[in-house]
Design an enzyme around this catalytic site. Structure first.
Site, short mmCIF file in Angstrom:
data_model
loop_
_atom_site.label_atom_id
_atom_site.label_comp_id
_atom_site.label_asym_id
_atom_site.label_seq_id
_atom_site.Cartn_x
_atom_site.Cartn_y
_atom_site.Cartn_z
N ASN A 15 0.82 -1.22 0.00
CA ASN A 15 0.00 0.00 0.00
C ASN A 15 0.85 1.27 0.00
OD1 ASN A 15 0.87 -0.05 2.64
ND2 ASN A 15 -1.14 -0.43 3.55
N ARG A 57 3.35 7.55 11.30
CA ARG A 57 2.81 7.07 12.58
C ARG A 57 2.61 8.26 13.50
NH1 ARG A 57 1.32 3.38 10.13
NH2 ARG A 57 1.90 1.20 10.34
N GLN A 96 -4.78 3.82 18.44
CA GLN A 96 -5.80 3.58 17.41
C GLN A 96 -6.69 2.42 17.83
OE1 GLN A 96 -3.52 5.39 13.55
NE2 GLN A 96 -4.15 3.29 13.46
N HIS A 127 -7.39 6.26 10.07
CA HIS A 127 -6.26 5.60 9.39
C HIS A 127 -6.75 4.84 8.16
CE1 HIS A 127 -2.21 3.33 10.12
NE2 HIS A 127 -2.37 3.68 8.85
P1 NAD Z 1 10.26 1.73 3.43
O1 NAD Z 1 10.88 0.71 4.30
O2 NAD Z 1 10.30 1.57 1.95
O3 NAD Z 1 10.89 3.16 3.74
C1 NAD Z 1 11.24 3.59 5.00
C2 NAD Z 1 12.38 4.60 4.86
O4 NAD Z 1 12.57 5.22 6.14
C3 NAD Z 1 13.71 3.94 4.48
O5 NAD Z 1 14.23 4.60 3.34
C4 NAD Z 1 14.57 4.18 5.70
O6 NAD Z 1 15.93 4.36 5.40
C5 NAD Z 1 13.95 5.43 6.28
N1 NAD Z 1 14.27 5.64 7.68
C6 NAD Z 1 14.18 4.74 8.70
N2 NAD Z 1 14.58 5.32 9.84
C7 NAD Z 1 14.92 6.58 9.55
C8 NAD Z 1 15.42 7.64 10.33
N3 NAD Z 1 15.65 7.52 11.63
N4 NAD Z 1 15.64 8.82 9.71
C9 NAD Z 1 15.43 8.94 8.38
N5 NAD Z 1 14.97 7.97 7.58
C10 NAD Z 1 14.71 6.80 8.18
O7 NAD Z 1 8.76 1.87 3.93
P2 NAD Z 1 7.51 2.60 3.24
O8 NAD Z 1 6.71 1.63 2.45
O9 NAD Z 1 7.99 3.85 2.58
O10 NAD Z 1 6.66 2.93 4.55
C11 NAD Z 1 7.18 3.83 5.52
C12 NAD Z 1 6.27 3.88 6.73
O11 NAD Z 1 5.02 4.45 6.37
C13 NAD Z 1 5.88 2.51 7.32
O12 NAD Z 1 6.86 1.99 8.16
C14 NAD Z 1 4.62 2.86 8.07
O13 NAD Z 1 4.91 3.34 9.37
C15 NAD Z 1 4.01 3.99 7.25
N6 NAD Z 1 2.86 3.51 6.46
C16 NAD Z 1 1.64 4.05 6.72
C17 NAD Z 1 0.52 3.61 6.02
C18 NAD Z 1 -0.82 4.22 6.24
O14 NAD Z 1 -1.83 3.59 5.91
N7 NAD Z 1 -0.91 5.43 6.75
C19 NAD Z 1 0.65 2.57 5.09
C20 NAD Z 1 1.92 2.06 4.83
C21 NAD Z 1 3.01 2.53 5.52
#
Ligand code: NAD
Length: 385
Positions: A147, A285, A314, A333
Protein backbone atom coordinates in the site's frame (compact mmCIF):
# COMPACT_ATOMS: atom_id res chain seq x y z
CA UNK A 1 -2.20 -27.64 12.85
CA UNK A 2 -1.97 -23.94 13.56
CA UNK A 3 -4.27 -21.49 15.26
CA UNK A 4 -4.37 -18.19 13.41
CA UNK A 5 -5.66 -15.18 15.35
CA UNK A 6 -6.64 -12.31 13.10
CA UNK A 7 -7.60 -8.85 14.38
CA UNK A 8 -9.48 -6.72 11.84
CA UNK A 9 -11.50 -3.51 11.96
CA UNK A 10 -15.26 -3.54 12.34
CA UNK A 11 -17.57 -4.03 9.40
CA UNK A 12 -19.24 -0.94 7.90
CA UNK A 13 -22.13 0.32 10.05
CA UNK A 14 -24.57 -0.99 7.43
CA UNK A 15 -22.93 -4.43 7.34
CA UNK A 16 -20.61 -6.07 4.79
CA UNK A 17 -21.09 -4.16 1.51
CA UNK A 18 -23.59 -5.75 -0.88
CA UNK A 19 -22.22 -3.72 -3.80
CA UNK A 20 -19.39 -1.35 -4.61
CA UNK A 21 -19.09 1.92 -6.58
CA UNK A 22 -16.89 0.20 -9.21
CA UNK A 23 -17.07 -3.26 -10.74
CA UNK A 24 -13.34 -3.91 -11.03
CA UNK A 25 -10.00 -2.59 -9.84
CA UNK A 26 -6.90 -2.27 -12.01
CA UNK A 27 -4.53 -5.24 -11.83
CA UNK A 28 -1.15 -4.14 -10.50
CA UNK A 29 1.42 -6.84 -11.16
CA UNK A 30 4.58 -5.03 -10.06
CA UNK A 31 5.93 -1.98 -8.27
CA UNK A 32 8.51 0.68 -9.17
CA UNK A 33 11.97 -0.86 -8.94
CA UNK A 34 10.84 -4.29 -10.10
CA UNK A 35 9.38 -5.97 -7.00
CA UNK A 36 6.43 -8.10 -8.04
CA UNK A 37 3.02 -7.72 -6.43
CA UNK A 38 2.04 -10.67 -4.17
CA UNK A 39 2.15 -14.09 -5.84
CA UNK A 40 0.14 -16.52 -3.67
CA UNK A 41 -0.70 -19.95 -5.12
CA UNK A 42 -4.34 -18.82 -5.20
CA UNK A 43 -6.87 -16.43 -3.72
CA UNK A 44 -10.44 -17.02 -2.55
CA UNK A 45 -11.75 -13.47 -2.96
CA UNK A 46 -12.68 -11.06 -5.70
CA UNK A 47 -10.20 -8.15 -5.84
CA UNK A 48 -12.10 -4.95 -5.04
CA UNK A 49 -14.29 -6.39 -2.29
CA UNK A 50 -14.01 -5.50 1.39
CA UNK A 51 -11.38 -7.77 2.95
CA UNK A 52 -9.98 -5.71 5.83
CA UNK A 53 -13.05 -5.79 8.07
CA UNK A 54 -14.17 -8.70 10.23
CA UNK A 55 -16.55 -10.25 7.66
CA UNK A 56 -13.93 -9.97 4.91
CA UNK A 57 -11.50 -12.13 6.94
CA UNK A 58 -8.71 -11.10 4.54
CA UNK A 59 -10.15 -13.83 2.30
CA UNK A 60 -8.29 -16.43 4.38
CA UNK A 61 -10.91 -18.76 5.89
CA UNK A 62 -11.29 -21.30 3.10
CA UNK A 63 -7.55 -21.56 2.50
CA UNK A 64 -6.78 -22.06 6.20
CA UNK A 65 -9.63 -24.44 6.99
CA UNK A 66 -8.97 -26.63 3.92
CA UNK A 67 -5.47 -27.14 5.30
CA UNK A 68 -6.88 -28.02 8.72
CA UNK A 69 -5.91 -24.81 10.52
CA UNK A 70 -8.14 -22.77 12.82
CA UNK A 71 -8.97 -19.14 12.08
CA UNK A 72 -10.30 -16.79 14.76
CA UNK A 73 -11.25 -13.29 13.56
CA UNK A 74 -12.16 -10.46 15.90
CA UNK A 75 -12.13 -6.69 16.20
CA UNK A 76 -12.19 -6.89 20.01
CA UNK A 77 -8.57 -6.17 20.90
CA UNK A 78 -8.23 -4.03 24.04
CA UNK A 79 -8.10 -5.12 27.66
CA UNK A 80 -7.74 -8.45 29.46
CA UNK A 81 -11.32 -9.50 28.67
CA UNK A 82 -10.98 -8.85 24.96
CA UNK A 83 -11.34 -11.74 22.52
CA UNK A 84 -7.78 -11.01 21.42
CA UNK A 85 -6.35 -11.43 24.92
CA UNK A 86 -8.42 -14.53 25.58
CA UNK A 87 -7.45 -16.22 22.30
CA UNK A 88 -3.78 -15.21 22.37
CA UNK A 89 -2.22 -17.79 24.75
CA UNK A 90 -2.46 -20.71 22.29
CA UNK A 91 -2.24 -18.78 19.01
CA UNK A 92 0.56 -19.78 16.61
CA UNK A 93 0.15 -16.83 14.27
CA UNK A 94 -1.21 -13.31 14.88
CA UNK A 95 -2.31 -11.13 11.98
CA UNK A 96 -3.44 -7.53 12.24
CA UNK A 97 -3.52 -4.36 10.20
CA UNK A 98 -1.95 -1.05 11.27
CA UNK A 99 -5.36 0.63 10.81
CA UNK A 100 -6.70 -1.37 13.76
CA UNK A 101 -3.52 -2.65 15.35
CA UNK A 102 -3.34 -5.55 17.75
CA UNK A 103 -0.73 -4.05 20.09
CA UNK A 104 1.58 -7.00 20.71
CA UNK A 105 3.46 -5.71 23.73
CA UNK A 106 6.29 -7.62 25.40
CA UNK A 107 3.85 -8.54 28.18
CA UNK A 108 1.30 -9.94 25.72
CA UNK A 109 4.02 -11.80 23.84
CA UNK A 110 5.14 -13.35 27.09
CA UNK A 111 1.67 -14.90 27.44
CA UNK A 112 1.66 -16.19 23.84
CA UNK A 113 3.70 -19.32 24.42
CA UNK A 114 2.96 -20.83 20.96
CA UNK A 115 3.54 -17.68 18.95
CA UNK A 116 5.84 -18.18 15.95
CA UNK A 117 4.81 -15.61 13.38
CA UNK A 118 3.28 -12.12 13.46
CA UNK A 119 2.01 -10.78 10.15
CA UNK A 120 1.20 -7.15 9.45
CA UNK A 121 -1.43 -7.16 6.72
CA UNK A 122 -0.10 -3.89 5.30
CA UNK A 123 3.09 -2.01 6.16
CA UNK A 124 4.46 -0.79 9.49
CA UNK A 125 5.06 -3.34 12.26
CA UNK A 126 5.61 -0.93 15.15
CA UNK A 127 2.47 -2.22 16.92
CA UNK A 128 4.54 -5.36 17.60
CA UNK A 129 7.32 -4.98 20.18
CA UNK A 130 10.14 -5.90 17.83
CA UNK A 131 12.73 -6.23 20.61
CA UNK A 132 10.47 -8.77 22.34
CA UNK A 133 9.99 -10.63 19.04
CA UNK A 134 13.76 -10.71 18.57
CA UNK A 135 14.22 -12.00 22.12
CA UNK A 136 11.59 -14.71 21.74
CA UNK A 137 12.59 -15.85 18.26
CA UNK A 138 9.20 -14.86 16.81
CA UNK A 139 9.25 -13.90 13.12
CA UNK A 140 7.57 -10.66 12.01
CA UNK A 141 6.61 -10.08 8.38
CA UNK A 142 4.68 -7.41 6.50
CA UNK A 143 3.45 -7.02 2.94
CA UNK A 144 6.11 -4.60 1.80
CA UNK A 145 5.00 -2.20 -0.98
CA UNK A 146 1.38 -3.44 -0.88
CA UNK A 147 0.00 0.00 0.00
CA UNK A 148 2.99 2.33 -0.40
CA UNK A 149 1.53 3.94 -3.52
CA UNK A 150 -1.91 4.16 -1.86
CA UNK A 151 -0.31 6.22 0.91
CA UNK A 152 1.73 8.36 -1.49
CA UNK A 153 -1.51 9.31 -3.28
CA UNK A 154 -3.06 10.25 0.08
CA UNK A 155 -0.05 12.41 0.95
CA UNK A 156 -0.29 14.34 -2.32
CA UNK A 157 -4.03 14.78 -1.79
CA UNK A 158 -3.44 16.12 1.73
CA UNK A 159 -0.64 18.50 0.69
CA UNK A 160 -2.87 20.00 -2.00
CA UNK A 161 -5.95 20.12 0.20
CA UNK A 162 -4.14 21.88 3.08
CA UNK A 163 -2.27 24.41 0.97
CA UNK A 164 -5.30 25.18 -1.23
CA UNK A 165 -7.71 25.23 1.75
CA UNK A 166 -9.92 22.60 0.10
CA UNK A 167 -11.82 21.15 3.07
CA UNK A 168 -13.13 24.45 4.53
CA UNK A 169 -14.04 25.61 1.00
CA UNK A 170 -15.94 22.38 0.39
CA UNK A 171 -17.80 23.02 3.64
CA UNK A 172 -18.86 26.46 2.38
CA UNK A 173 -20.26 24.85 -0.78
CA UNK A 174 -22.10 22.19 1.22
CA UNK A 175 -23.66 24.78 3.49
CA UNK A 176 -25.13 26.81 0.59
CA UNK A 177 -22.64 29.66 0.88
CA UNK A 178 -20.53 31.61 -1.59
CA UNK A 179 -18.02 33.18 0.81
CA UNK A 180 -15.11 33.41 -1.60
CA UNK A 181 -12.95 35.68 0.52
CA UNK A 182 -13.40 33.38 3.51
CA UNK A 183 -12.17 30.47 1.39
CA UNK A 184 -9.27 32.31 -0.22
CA UNK A 185 -7.87 34.01 2.89
CA UNK A 186 -6.02 30.75 3.69
CA UNK A 187 -5.52 29.44 0.14
CA UNK A 188 -2.18 29.34 -1.71
CA UNK A 189 -0.66 27.62 -4.73
CA UNK A 190 1.80 24.79 -4.15
CA UNK A 191 3.85 25.90 -7.17
CA UNK A 192 7.22 27.31 -6.12
CA UNK A 193 7.04 25.97 -2.55
CA UNK A 194 9.79 23.89 -0.94
CA UNK A 195 8.51 20.38 -0.14
CA UNK A 196 10.52 17.91 1.93
CA UNK A 197 10.09 14.32 3.04
CA UNK A 198 11.49 12.70 6.15
CA UNK A 199 12.52 9.38 4.58
CA UNK A 200 12.62 8.60 0.87
CA UNK A 201 11.78 4.90 1.00
CA UNK A 202 8.96 3.40 -1.04
CA UNK A 203 6.37 5.97 0.07
CA UNK A 204 8.68 8.98 0.39
CA UNK A 205 10.19 8.52 -3.08
CA UNK A 206 6.73 7.96 -4.60
CA UNK A 207 5.61 11.25 -3.03
CA UNK A 208 8.67 13.05 -4.43
CA UNK A 209 7.95 11.64 -7.90
CA UNK A 210 4.31 12.69 -7.71
CA UNK A 211 5.11 16.21 -6.45
CA UNK A 212 7.81 16.81 -9.10
CA UNK A 213 5.36 17.94 -11.84
CA UNK A 214 4.00 20.65 -9.51
CA UNK A 215 7.20 22.69 -10.03
CA UNK A 216 8.22 22.74 -6.40
CA UNK A 217 11.66 22.49 -4.82
CA UNK A 218 12.11 18.94 -3.52
CA UNK A 219 14.09 17.97 -0.40
CA UNK A 220 14.67 14.78 1.53
CA UNK A 221 16.37 13.38 4.59
CA UNK A 222 16.95 9.63 4.97
CA UNK A 223 19.54 7.45 6.59
CA UNK A 224 20.08 5.87 3.16
CA UNK A 225 20.93 8.22 0.33
CA UNK A 226 19.11 7.76 -2.99
CA UNK A 227 21.10 6.97 -6.15
CA UNK A 228 22.69 10.05 -7.71
CA UNK A 229 20.68 9.60 -10.94
CA UNK A 230 17.40 9.79 -8.98
CA UNK A 231 18.58 12.91 -7.18
CA UNK A 232 19.43 14.46 -10.56
CA UNK A 233 16.20 13.36 -12.27
CA UNK A 234 14.01 14.93 -9.58
CA UNK A 235 16.41 17.77 -8.75
CA UNK A 236 16.45 16.71 -5.10
CA UNK A 237 18.28 18.44 -2.27
CA UNK A 238 19.58 15.90 0.26
CA UNK A 239 19.87 17.02 3.88
CA UNK A 240 22.10 15.35 6.44
CA UNK A 241 19.61 15.93 9.26
CA UNK A 242 15.89 16.50 9.77
CA UNK A 243 16.65 19.85 11.41
CA UNK A 244 18.48 21.14 8.35
CA UNK A 245 15.61 20.11 6.06
CA UNK A 246 12.59 21.35 7.98
CA UNK A 247 14.07 24.85 8.37
CA UNK A 248 13.85 25.49 4.62
CA UNK A 249 10.58 23.73 3.80
CA UNK A 250 7.06 25.09 3.36
CA UNK A 251 5.62 21.57 3.39
CA UNK A 252 7.07 18.62 5.31
CA UNK A 253 5.78 15.09 4.88
CA UNK A 254 6.78 12.30 7.25
CA UNK A 255 7.33 8.87 5.69
CA UNK A 256 9.68 6.94 8.00
CA UNK A 257 8.73 3.97 10.17
CA UNK A 258 8.15 4.41 13.89
CA UNK A 259 11.09 2.96 15.82
CA UNK A 260 13.31 4.16 18.66
CA UNK A 261 15.16 6.67 16.40
CA UNK A 262 11.99 8.34 15.12
CA UNK A 263 9.64 8.31 18.12
CA UNK A 264 8.81 11.92 19.11
CA UNK A 265 11.15 13.22 16.38
CA UNK A 266 8.88 16.22 15.79
CA UNK A 267 9.06 17.64 19.30
CA UNK A 268 8.36 21.23 20.39
CA UNK A 269 11.89 22.32 19.43
CA UNK A 270 11.93 20.85 15.93
CA UNK A 271 8.46 22.24 15.19
CA UNK A 272 9.55 25.68 16.47
CA UNK A 273 12.47 25.58 14.02
CA UNK A 274 10.09 25.24 11.04
CA UNK A 275 9.04 28.27 8.98
CA UNK A 276 5.99 30.14 10.26
CA UNK A 277 3.07 28.97 8.14
CA UNK A 278 4.56 25.58 7.28
CA UNK A 279 2.38 22.52 6.76
CA UNK A 280 2.99 18.98 8.03
CA UNK A 281 1.49 15.85 6.45
CA UNK A 282 2.11 12.72 8.51
CA UNK A 283 0.80 9.41 7.25
CA UNK A 284 3.68 7.49 8.88
CA UNK A 285 2.81 7.07 12.58
CA UNK A 286 1.21 9.34 15.19
CA UNK A 287 3.97 8.83 17.76
CA UNK A 288 6.62 10.34 15.45
CA UNK A 289 5.22 13.76 16.43
CA UNK A 290 4.51 15.27 19.85
CA UNK A 291 0.71 15.27 19.94
CA UNK A 292 0.28 18.38 22.06
CA UNK A 293 3.09 20.35 20.42
CA UNK A 294 1.21 19.97 17.11
CA UNK A 295 -1.98 21.31 18.70
CA UNK A 296 -0.12 24.30 20.20
CA UNK A 297 1.63 25.10 16.90
CA UNK A 298 -1.69 25.13 15.05
CA UNK A 299 -3.36 27.24 17.72
CA UNK A 300 -0.55 29.82 17.69
CA UNK A 301 -0.49 29.87 13.88
CA UNK A 302 3.13 28.72 13.75
CA UNK A 303 1.91 25.81 11.61
CA UNK A 304 -0.66 26.69 8.93
CA UNK A 305 -1.99 23.16 8.72
CA UNK A 306 -1.54 19.54 9.74
CA UNK A 307 -2.99 16.49 8.05
CA UNK A 308 -2.52 12.77 8.16
CA UNK A 309 -4.28 9.57 9.03
CA UNK A 310 -2.17 8.15 11.84
CA UNK A 311 -2.97 8.65 15.52
CA UNK A 312 -2.01 7.16 18.86
CA UNK A 313 -3.64 5.08 20.15
CA UNK A 314 -5.80 3.58 17.41
CA UNK A 315 -8.73 3.80 17.34
CA UNK A 316 -8.27 7.36 18.62
CA UNK A 317 -10.54 8.31 21.51
CA UNK A 318 -13.48 10.61 20.78
CA UNK A 319 -11.81 13.42 22.73
CA UNK A 320 -8.41 13.15 20.99
CA UNK A 321 -7.28 16.80 20.61
CA UNK A 322 -6.44 16.32 16.93
CA UNK A 323 -10.14 15.98 16.19
CA UNK A 324 -10.80 19.59 17.22
CA UNK A 325 -7.50 21.46 16.63
CA UNK A 326 -7.66 24.29 14.07
CA UNK A 327 -6.71 23.90 10.40
CA UNK A 328 -6.34 20.14 10.35
CA UNK A 329 -7.23 17.73 7.57
CA UNK A 330 -7.12 14.47 9.52
CA UNK A 331 -8.80 11.26 8.41
CA UNK A 332 -9.04 8.03 10.36
CA UNK A 333 -6.26 5.60 9.39
CA UNK A 334 -7.52 4.98 5.86
CA UNK A 335 -4.79 5.82 3.37
CA UNK A 336 -3.39 2.32 3.08
CA UNK A 337 -6.66 0.43 3.18
CA UNK A 338 -8.41 1.40 -0.02
CA UNK A 339 -10.21 -1.52 -1.65
CA UNK A 340 -7.32 -1.53 -4.13
CA UNK A 341 -4.73 -1.90 -1.35
CA UNK A 342 -6.75 -4.52 0.51
CA UNK A 343 -6.60 -6.87 -2.49
CA UNK A 344 -2.80 -6.64 -2.51
CA UNK A 345 -2.14 -7.01 1.19
CA UNK A 346 -4.68 -9.83 1.55
CA UNK A 347 -2.90 -11.69 -1.28
CA UNK A 348 0.47 -10.90 0.33
CA UNK A 349 -0.70 -12.19 3.70
CA UNK A 350 -1.74 -15.42 2.03
CA UNK A 351 1.62 -15.64 0.29
CA UNK A 352 3.41 -15.27 3.65
CA UNK A 353 1.20 -17.94 5.26
CA UNK A 354 1.71 -20.35 2.35
CA UNK A 355 5.48 -20.03 2.72
CA UNK A 356 5.27 -20.48 6.48
CA UNK A 357 3.13 -23.63 6.25
CA UNK A 358 5.09 -25.08 3.32
CA UNK A 359 8.40 -24.45 5.08
CA UNK A 360 9.70 -22.36 2.20
CA UNK A 361 11.42 -18.98 2.75
CA UNK A 362 9.22 -15.92 3.20
CA UNK A 363 10.28 -13.29 0.67
CA UNK A 364 13.27 -11.38 2.01
CA UNK A 365 11.56 -8.02 1.38
CA UNK A 366 8.60 -9.04 3.56
CA UNK A 367 10.74 -9.83 6.61
CA UNK A 368 11.02 -7.43 9.55
CA UNK A 369 12.32 -9.82 12.22
CA UNK A 370 13.60 -13.33 11.53
CA UNK A 371 16.01 -15.67 13.25
CA UNK A 372 16.23 -13.47 16.35
CA UNK A 373 17.27 -10.28 14.53
CA UNK A 374 16.03 -7.53 12.26
CA UNK A 375 15.95 -8.93 8.74
CA UNK A 376 14.97 -7.93 5.19
CA UNK A 377 12.99 -4.67 5.07
CA UNK A 378 13.28 -4.55 8.87
CA UNK A 379 17.09 -4.43 8.79
CA UNK A 380 16.95 -1.64 6.20
CA UNK A 381 14.29 0.56 7.80
CA UNK A 382 14.01 -0.16 11.53
CA UNK A 383 16.18 -0.12 14.65
CA UNK A 384 15.62 -2.20 17.78
CA UNK A 385 15.86 -0.87 21.34
P1 NAD B 1 10.26 1.73 3.43
O1 NAD B 1 10.88 0.71 4.30
O2 NAD B 1 10.30 1.57 1.95
O3 NAD B 1 10.89 3.16 3.74
C1 NAD B 1 11.24 3.59 5.00
C2 NAD B 1 12.38 4.60 4.86
O4 NAD B 1 12.57 5.22 6.14
C3 NAD B 1 13.71 3.94 4.48
O5 NAD B 1 14.23 4.60 3.34
C4 NAD B 1 14.57 4.18 5.70
O6 NAD B 1 15.93 4.36 5.40
C5 NAD B 1 13.95 5.43 6.28
N1 NAD B 1 14.27 5.64 7.68
C6 NAD B 1 14.18 4.74 8.70
N2 NAD B 1 14.58 5.32 9.84
C7 NAD B 1 14.92 6.58 9.55
C8 NAD B 1 15.42 7.64 10.33
N3 NAD B 1 15.65 7.52 11.63
N4 NAD B 1 15.64 8.82 9.71
C9 NAD B 1 15.43 8.94 8.38
N5 NAD B 1 14.97 7.97 7.58
C10 NAD B 1 14.71 6.80 8.18
O7 NAD B 1 8.76 1.87 3.93
P2 NAD B 1 7.51 2.60 3.24
O8 NAD B 1 6.71 1.63 2.45
O9 NAD B 1 7.99 3.85 2.58
O10 NAD B 1 6.66 2.93 4.55
C11 NAD B 1 7.18 3.83 5.52
C12 NAD B 1 6.27 3.88 6.73
O11 NAD B 1 5.02 4.45 6.37
C13 NAD B 1 5.88 2.51 7.32
O12 NAD B 1 6.86 1.99 8.16
C14 NAD B 1 4.62 2.86 8.07
O13 NAD B 1 4.91 3.34 9.37
C15 NAD B 1 4.01 3.99 7.25
N6 NAD B 1 2.86 3.51 6.46
C16 NAD B 1 1.64 4.05 6.72
C17 NAD B 1 0.52 3.61 6.02
C18 NAD B 1 -0.82 4.22 6.24
O14 NAD B 1 -1.83 3.59 5.91
N7 NAD B 1 -0.91 5.43 6.75
C19 NAD B 1 0.65 2.57 5.09
C20 NAD B 1 1.92 2.06 4.83
C21 NAD B 1 3.01 2.53 5.52
Amino acid sequence: MAKVLCVLYDDPIGGHPASYPRDTIPTISGYPGGQTAPTPQGIDFTPGEMLGSVSGELGLRRFLEERGHTLVVTSDKEGPDSVFDRELPDADIVISQPFWPAYLTAERMERAANLKLVVTAGIGSDHTDLSAAIGKGVSVAEVTYSNSISVAEHVVMMILSLVRNYLPSNQVAREGGWAIADCSQRAYDVEGMQVGTVAAGRIGLAVLRRMHPFDVGLHYFDRHRLPAEVERELNLTFHGSVASMVGVCDVVTINCPLHPETENLFDERLIASMKRGAYIVNTARGKIVDRDAIVRALESGHLAGYAGDVWYPQPAPADHPWRTMPNHGMTPHTSGTTLSAQARYAAGTREILEAFFDGTPIREEYLIVDGGKLAGAGAHSYSAK
